[in-house]
Enzyme design. Structure first.
Site, short mmCIF file in Angstrom:
data_model
loop_
_atom_site.label_atom_id
_atom_site.label_comp_id
_atom_site.label_asym_id
_atom_site.label_seq_id
_atom_site.Cartn_x
_atom_site.Cartn_y
_atom_site.Cartn_z
N TRP A 238 -12.31 0.97 -6.41
CA TRP A 238 -10.68 0.89 -6.75
C TRP A 238 -10.70 0.59 -7.96
CZ3 TRP A 238 -9.44 3.75 -2.93
CH2 TRP A 238 -9.30 3.60 -1.60
N ASP B 36 -7.21 -3.67 -5.24
CA ASP B 36 -6.93 -2.14 -4.77
C ASP B 36 -5.61 -1.61 -5.00
OD1 ASP B 36 -8.28 -4.07 -3.19
OD2 ASP B 36 -8.17 -2.89 -1.15
N SER C 63 -14.45 -3.42 7.14
CA SER C 63 -14.46 -4.72 6.76
C SER C 63 -15.56 -5.57 7.83
CB SER C 63 -12.89 -5.35 7.28
OG SER C 63 -12.79 -5.24 8.47
N ASP D 263 0.90 -1.13 0.01
CA ASP D 263 -0.02 -0.01 0.03
C ASP D 263 0.71 1.29 -0.13
OD1 ASP D 263 -2.76 -0.90 -0.44
OD2 ASP D 263 -2.60 -1.50 1.66
N THR E 187 -12.07 -13.85 -1.93
CA THR E 187 -12.18 -12.55 -1.37
C THR E 187 -11.55 -12.23 -0.04
OG1 THR E 187 -13.99 -10.79 -1.13
CG2 THR E 187 -14.63 -12.90 0.05
N ARG F 80 -16.16 -1.75 -2.44
CA ARG F 80 -15.10 -0.96 -2.71
C ARG F 80 -13.84 -1.52 -3.50
NH1 ARG F 80 -14.62 -0.01 2.14
NH2 ARG F 80 -12.70 -1.14 2.66
N GLY G 22 -9.75 -16.61 -7.89
CA GLY G 22 -10.26 -15.50 -7.35
C GLY G 22 -10.73 -15.83 -5.94
N1 GLY Z 1 -7.50 -1.26 0.75
C1 GLY Z 1 -8.20 -1.95 1.72
C2 GLY Z 1 -9.54 -1.40 1.89
O1 GLY Z 1 -10.15 -0.69 1.11
O2 GLY Z 1 -10.16 -1.58 2.84
#
Ligand code: GLY
Length: 391
Positions: free
Chosen positions: A241, A165, A352, A105, A225, A237, A223
């Site tokens: 992104w 992301d 989350s 990140d 999650t 999200r 894939g």
């Molecule tokens: N990049 C982690 C989130 O969007 O929660």
């Protein structure tokens, strides 16, 4: 853009006065927060709508400084500049000492904070920190599979994957190539982008949050999650992104394929919005009482406004109109109005949410989140004037 699925008139777009008032509210909130967050970081999400102060060791540490820079740009106030520069020093220290940097990140952390400091003020420490962060990102690139590993120790088989992301981390690499004349950063960004778009985007233009590759062969595996509802749903999200990521990257790398995928990702997202244009936290939900994710709406609005600056006047009008409606909805129904009740800008985000099918602990549900606040402010700024991105 051929296929916007609806022409919503339920939400009137923001006009200039309303945008100006929303920006003034956010700036006032940034000013109040300087007391608590000049020498500390904000937690990734609020607790009962109040952000605690934390050490600089989270992936979200660039967003609050980004908000301070936006406030500085809007006002020219030296208090904002000085506070943002203290945050830049903290982020420089963090990357020099590799404190909690075992992840990808770097763009989220260093673009709106340190690259911004360099772009706005020619701050050499901002440039230095941004380049060190770009180097760290390059180190996480795998030749086998051609991707940047998202989380954990490099090469660990259980972490041999990328996540959608990461598209937002790639502008840092384009910037590093421009700064240094070294094409390697950009080349790796392009290769990661190609891998990510090839495997994360499903045939119906929904997205996988994460995607595993085979560490022996580099072949695609599956894939899955982490933060979405389930492996085969589309986390709101993640889709946001992807939309903002393809728009930002289209500015840096204007290829027709990016434009096409942006349109299709957006169409999928729009078709799953409730009437107020703010998605549920996973796009599997289109009605009911699941929590919303206001941060996704803010991120998408920035993507739309970015693309509006890169396209034909007719298409730009459509994209700007949509963004102005999304931001209007956020401003009218989600923005913090009582600073006693919250030190954030935007309520009702979801960081989350735990389900039986994902990897979440359950944090930041129906709260403010650091990137939601930042992108809301960035979106308002983009709506109000021509703005040079930090990304
Ligand atoms: N990049 C982690 C989130 O969007 O929660």
């Amino acid at each position: 853009m051929n296929h916007l699925p609806f022409d919503t008139t339920a939400i009137a777009p923001m006009n200039a006065d309303e945008t100006g008032a929303a920006i003034a509210n956010v700036i006032a909130q940034v000013r109040r927060n300087l007391t608590d967050f000049t020498h500390a970081s904000q937690n990734h999400s609020s607790v009962n709508n109040i952000y605690p102060a934390v050490a600089n060791d989270q992936w979200t540490a660039g967003f609050w400084p980004g908000s301070i820079w936006l406030a500085f740009e809007a006002t020219g106030d030296a208090d904002f500049r000085d506070a943002a520069q203290i945050q830049v020093q903290s982020l420089l220290h963090r990357i020099e000492n590799r404190i909690a940097t075992d992840h990808h990140d770097m763009g989220f952390m260093y673009s709106p904070s340190c690259v911004a400091a360099w772009k706005l003020l020619g701050d050499g420490d901002g440039r230095k920190a941004g380049l060190l962060a770009a180097d760290q990102l390059v180190e996480r690139f795998h030749e086998k599979g051609a991707f940047i590993q998202a989380w954990g120790a490099k090469g660990a088989p259980e972490n041999y994957r990328f996540i959608i992301d990461c598209l937002l981390n790639l502008p840092l690499l384009y910037w590093a190539s421009d700064e240094t004349g070294n094409d390697q950063y950009r080349d790796l960004a392009r290769r990661h982008m190609a891998t990510s778009l090839r495997y994360s985007v499903r045939p119906d233009f929904s997205t996988y949050h994460t995607f595993y590759m085979d560490p022996e062969t580099g072949d695609p595996v599956r894939g899955s999650t982490q933060q979405g509802f389930s492996d085969d749903s589309s986390w709101a999200r993640g889709q946001a992104w992807a939309i903002a990521g393809t728009a930002f990257l289209y500015r840096l790398d204007p290829t027709p394929a990016l434009l096409e995928v942006f349109d299709n990702l957006l169409a999928y997202y729009l078709a799953r919005l409730p009437a107020d244009l703010v998605p549920y936290w996973d796009l599997i939900f289109t009605s009911g009482d699941e929590p919303r994710d206001s941060s996704s709406a803010a991120v998408v609005a920035c993507g739309l406004l970015e693309m509006a600056g890169l396209t034909t006047p007719k298409r730009a009008t459509t994209l700007r109109g949509l963004a102005a409606r999304m931001l209007a909805s956020l401003s009218r129904s989600y923005a913090v109005t009582d600073p006693q009740a919250s030190n954030g800008f935007l309520l009702h985000a979801t960081y989350s949410k735990k389900t039986p099918f994902n990897g979440c602990r359950g944090e930041g549900v129906d709260e403010c989140v650091a990137w939601g606040d930042y992108f809301y402010f960035e979106g308002l700024t983009r709506l109000s004037r021509t703005w040079t991105p930090y990304w």
